[in-house]
Each structure stands twice: as C-alpha cells, then as structure tokens.
Write a protein that holds these residues in place. Sequence first.
Motif, mmCIF file in Angstrom:
data_model
loop_
_atom_site.group_PDB
_atom_site.id
_atom_site.type_symbol
_atom_site.label_atom_id
_atom_site.label_comp_id
_atom_site.label_asym_id
_atom_site.label_seq_id
_atom_site.Cartn_x
_atom_site.Cartn_y
_atom_site.Cartn_z
ATOM 1 N N ASP A 64 43.164 -28.516 -41.281
ATOM 2 C CA ASP A 64 44.666 -28.052 -40.814
ATOM 3 C C ASP A 64 45.359 -29.486 -41.230
ATOM 4 O O ASP A 64 44.974 -30.320 -40.635
ATOM 5 C CB ASP A 64 44.666 -27.864 -39.273
ATOM 6 C CG ASP A 64 43.531 -26.397 -39.119
ATOM 7 O OD1 ASP A 64 43.995 -25.707 -40.603
ATOM 8 O OD2 ASP A 64 43.093 -25.801 -37.834
ATOM 9 N N ILE A 65 45.927 -29.616 -41.615
ATOM 10 C CA ILE A 65 46.982 -30.961 -41.459
ATOM 11 C C ILE A 65 48.507 -30.407 -41.165
ATOM 12 O O ILE A 65 49.170 -29.360 -40.797
ATOM 13 C CB ILE A 65 47.362 -31.115 -42.816
ATOM 14 C CG1 ILE A 65 48.073 -30.546 -44.648
ATOM 15 C CG2 ILE A 65 45.774 -31.512 -43.915
ATOM 16 C CD1 ILE A 65 48.671 -30.576 -45.319
ATOM 17 N N ASP A 66 49.095 -30.961 -40.947
ATOM 18 C CA ASP A 66 50.930 -30.802 -40.327
ATOM 19 C C ASP A 66 51.337 -31.079 -40.546
ATOM 20 O O ASP A 66 51.736 -32.118 -41.980
ATOM 21 C CB ASP A 66 50.449 -31.692 -38.824
ATOM 22 C CG ASP A 66 50.061 -31.924 -37.316
ATOM 23 O OD1 ASP A 66 49.939 -30.763 -37.163
ATOM 24 O OD2 ASP A 66 49.230 -33.379 -36.737
ATOM 25 N N VAL A 67 52.401 -30.023 -40.972
ATOM 26 C CA VAL A 67 53.208 -30.333 -42.501
ATOM 27 C C VAL A 67 54.861 -29.567 -41.610
ATOM 28 O O VAL A 67 54.760 -28.729 -40.541
ATOM 29 C CB VAL A 67 53.046 -29.250 -43.115
ATOM 30 C CG1 VAL A 67 51.711 -29.889 -43.876
ATOM 31 C CG2 VAL A 67 53.393 -27.576 -42.955
ATOM 32 N N PRO A 68 55.739 -30.130 -41.761
ATOM 33 C CA PRO A 68 57.265 -29.175 -41.141
ATOM 34 C C PRO A 68 57.766 -28.629 -40.713
ATOM 35 O O PRO A 68 58.307 -27.937 -40.186
ATOM 36 C CB PRO A 68 58.360 -30.838 -41.941
ATOM 37 C CG PRO A 68 57.575 -31.658 -42.403
ATOM 38 C CD PRO A 68 56.098 -31.402 -42.760
ATOM 39 N N ASP A 69 57.329 -27.595 -42.070
ATOM 40 C CA ASP A 69 58.130 -26.486 -42.828
ATOM 41 C C ASP A 69 56.978 -25.598 -43.284
ATOM 42 O O ASP A 69 56.864 -25.198 -44.852
ATOM 43 C CB ASP A 69 58.979 -26.199 -43.183
ATOM 44 C CG ASP A 69 59.713 -25.439 -43.154
ATOM 45 O OD1 ASP A 69 59.371 -23.851 -42.731
ATOM 46 O OD2 ASP A 69 60.684 -24.928 -43.800
ATOM 47 N N CYS A 135 42.819 -35.013 -52.467
ATOM 48 C CA CYS A 135 43.650 -33.938 -50.909
ATOM 49 C C CYS A 135 42.291 -33.951 -49.531
ATOM 50 O O CYS A 135 43.184 -33.509 -48.458
ATOM 51 C CB CYS A 135 43.764 -32.537 -51.698
ATOM 52 S SG CYS A 135 44.679 -32.092 -52.576
ATOM 53 N N TRP A 136 41.462 -33.595 -49.715
ATOM 54 C CA TRP A 136 40.828 -33.403 -48.965
ATOM 55 C C TRP A 136 40.166 -34.847 -48.090
ATOM 56 O O TRP A 136 40.564 -35.130 -47.262
ATOM 57 C CB TRP A 136 39.061 -33.432 -49.670
ATOM 58 C CG TRP A 136 37.761 -32.962 -48.322
ATOM 59 C CD1 TRP A 136 37.616 -32.410 -46.988
ATOM 60 C CD2 TRP A 136 37.020 -34.150 -47.940
ATOM 61 N NE1 TRP A 136 37.028 -32.212 -46.668
ATOM 62 C CE2 TRP A 136 36.227 -33.204 -47.345
ATOM 63 C CE3 TRP A 136 37.027 -34.789 -48.808
ATOM 64 C CZ2 TRP A 136 35.169 -33.598 -46.213
ATOM 65 C CZ3 TRP A 136 35.117 -35.585 -48.295
ATOM 66 C CH2 TRP A 136 34.562 -34.692 -47.265
ATOM 67 N N ILE A 137 40.539 -36.101 -48.676
ATOM 68 C CA ILE A 137 40.459 -36.999 -47.776
ATOM 69 C C ILE A 137 41.867 -37.490 -47.674
ATOM 70 O O ILE A 137 41.596 -39.059 -46.164
ATOM 71 C CB ILE A 137 40.011 -38.403 -48.591
ATOM 72 C CG1 ILE A 137 40.951 -38.688 -50.148
ATOM 73 C CG2 ILE A 137 38.226 -38.030 -49.025
ATOM 74 C CD1 ILE A 137 40.243 -39.834 -50.466
ATOM 75 N N ALA A 138 42.502 -37.099 -47.773
ATOM 76 C CA ALA A 138 43.792 -37.079 -46.943
ATOM 77 C C ALA A 138 44.462 -36.381 -46.403
ATOM 78 O O ALA A 138 44.800 -36.880 -45.321
ATOM 79 C CB ALA A 138 45.539 -37.058 -47.730
ATOM 80 N N ALA A 139 44.177 -35.608 -45.523
ATOM 81 C CA ALA A 139 43.766 -34.796 -44.894
ATOM 82 C C ALA A 139 43.827 -35.424 -43.412
ATOM 83 O O ALA A 139 42.675 -36.232 -42.606
ATOM 84 C CB ALA A 139 43.048 -33.042 -44.275
#
Length: 139
Positions: A64-69, A135-139
């Motif tokens: 799960d990643i935080d996103v604005p929209d 993508c995985w390590i940036a999450a």
Amino acid sequence: MRLIFSRSHTVGSVVIRGVTWSPWSHCGIWTPDGTVLEANYPHGVREVALATFLKHASHWEFVDIDVPDEAAGIAWARSQIGKPYDVWGVIGLGLRRDWQADDAWWCSEFMEMAVVKTGRVRYRRDMHRLTPYHCWIAA
C-alpha cells in the motif's frame, strides 16, 4: 493505492528477475473493486479478477502506498485498457528509453504511471527504465 507484485516459475519470470536483480517479475494495481489492472504479455493492458492475476504466481505481495487521488490513477489506468504490451521495453531493459511513452506499456511502467496520475511522483523524469523491483523498493 494498493499495488501487487508477483513472480512465477516460468522461464520469462526467471529471466526478468535475473536481469533486473529482483524478487518480482510482474506487478499491477489492485482496485477497490477487487480486480487487478495490469499490462501483461501477450494481452496488453487489461483488467482481470485477482484469481486470474495470481493463476501462475508462485509468490505475491501487496504493498500500500499513499497517493493524493487514488480514483484519478485508477481512472487513468482503465483508460489504457486495450493498449499493447511493451515488448520492446522488456527487450531493451539495458537501453535508454522513455518509460513514460504511452503507446505501449510494460507492467511496471503502467503501474507507476497510474501512481503519477494520482498526483504522486516517485521517480525523476529522465529515468530510462523502470522495473517491478524499482517500484517495490520505492513503496
């Protein structure tokens, strides 16, 4: 936004993981509806049931990643359904190319552009490749 990463025992998965030094060879977006948006060879961009996404997976992980929209990202991803899989992106992993070109999508390019469309940017514009591992390590 909920992302899903997977791998399998297929030759393609083993090669992608080896070339990218990654535990993952595929990724997608798990929607609030319980479906997965993915760019998959040979189908291209599509929306499938979670069971279909996991059918050949030997291991998977949700992140799960935080996103604005989130809704904007999922709406954009659905607008890409039917676009082809980016075969040249896979073949050219070691070559410089624009991962944001929108004529065809590789799984991680597609997933990360959906993240960008939510209003969150995690990578520099001049990055020439983007793998499931990035993508995985940036999450």
